[in-house]
Design a protein around this motif. Structure first.
Motif, PDB file in Angstrom:
ATOM      1  N   ASP A 148       0.959  -1.250   0.222  1.00 32.83           N
ATOM      2  CA  ASP A 148      -0.083  -0.158   0.240  1.00 32.83           C
ATOM      3  C   ASP A 148       0.811   1.178   0.128  1.00 32.83           C
TER       4      ASP A 148
ATOM      5  N   ARG B  62      -3.376   2.796 -10.484  1.00 29.51           N
ATOM      6  CA  ARG B  62      -3.155   1.392 -10.131  1.00 29.51           C
ATOM      7  C   ARG B  62      -4.241   0.522 -10.732  1.00 29.51           C
ATOM      8  N   ALA B  63      -5.520   1.019 -10.702  1.00 32.81           N
ATOM      9  CA  ALA B  63      -6.619   0.212 -11.396  1.00 32.81           C
ATOM     10  C   ALA B  63      -6.459   0.038 -12.985  1.00 32.81           C
TER      11      ALA B  63
ATOM     12  N   ALA C 228     -10.011  -3.576  -7.546  1.00 30.33           N
ATOM     13  CA  ALA C 228      -9.505  -2.153  -8.026  1.00 30.33           C
ATOM     14  C   ALA C 228     -10.229  -1.523  -9.183  1.00 30.33           C
TER      15      ALA C 228
ATOM     16  N   GLU D  18      -8.377  -9.009  -5.901  1.00 32.24           N
ATOM     17  CA  GLU D  18      -7.677  -7.695  -5.721  1.00 32.24           C
ATOM     18  C   GLU D  18      -7.853  -6.984  -7.140  1.00 32.24           C
TER      19      GLU D  18
ATOM     20  N   ASP E  41      -5.206   5.269  -6.703  1.00 28.12           N
ATOM     21  CA  ASP E  41      -5.992   4.141  -6.987  1.00 28.12           C
ATOM     22  C   ASP E  41      -6.567   4.166  -8.447  1.00 28.12           C
ATOM     23  N   GLU E  42      -6.632   5.157  -9.094  1.00 25.11           N
ATOM     24  CA  GLU E  42      -7.105   5.107 -10.447  1.00 25.11           C
ATOM     25  C   GLU E  42      -6.112   4.596 -11.378  1.00 25.11           C
TER      26      GLU E  42
ATOM     27  N   ALA F 134     -13.485  -0.175  -8.068  1.00 29.66           N
ATOM     28  CA  ALA F 134     -13.200   1.128  -7.510  1.00 29.66           C
ATOM     29  C   ALA F 134     -13.258   2.243  -8.777  1.00 29.66           C
TER      30      ALA F 134
END
Length: 164
Positions: free
Chosen positions: A18, A27-28, A151, A147, A24-25, A154
């Motif tokens: 983490d 990474r997704a 992601a 996971e 996050d965007e 999200a």
């Protein structure tokens, strides 16, 4: 390296999962790209075996399959697939030689060319669509664990909702 620590002394500690730099965007998005790369890799051989076309030619066929019989202008195909027009001209020529697309001049525009699927192409896509869809489904299932799915959900929260 000690008996209790199997890592060589000169290697740094692995950072926590983490503690990444990406939001996050991003990474997704990277996870989604990796999954689509897996799908493309698996599809390449299946597409070649079933349809005897390259993966890029297959993408053109899929794009045209979603259009009315009139097809699309070459410039639209290039824009929608993000391909250079010169490369697209070569791929369309290959598909035309294989009897899978037609090329016609656009009425009133001497430079415009419209491409469309032939009946043969439509039939071959119908015959192979279940196998190709299964290849996509399996590649995604193999490459996207819990996971990765979380992601992507999200990134696009509506993916977790039921269709209306």
């Amino acid at each position: 390296m000690s008996a209790s620590d199997p890592r060589p002394a000169d290697l740094p500690e692995c950072p926590a999962a983490d503690a990444g730099l990406l939001p996050d965007e991003l990474r997704a998005w990277m996870l989604l790209l990796a999954a689509t790369g897996t799908v493309e890799q698996r599809l390449r051989s299946v597409v070649k075996e079933c349809l005897d076309v390259s993966h890029d030619e297959f993408l053109i066929l899929c794009l045209l399959a979603e259009q009315p019989d009139a097809g699309l202008r070459m410039t639209q195909v290039a824009d929608l697939l993000g391909r250079p027009k010169t490369r697209l001209t070569y791929q369309i020529a290959c598909l035309q030689r294989a009897g899978l697309v037609t090329r016609r001049s656009v009425c009133g525009d001497k430079r415009g060319v419209r491409v469309a699927l032939t009946g043969t192409a439509r039939e071959r896509l119908r015959e192979t669509s279940a196998l190709l869809a299964g290849t996509v489904r399996q590649a995604l299932a193999d490459s996207m664990g819990a996971e990765q799915r979380a992601a992507v959900r999200a990134l696009v929260p509506a993916l977790g909702e039921e269709p209306r």
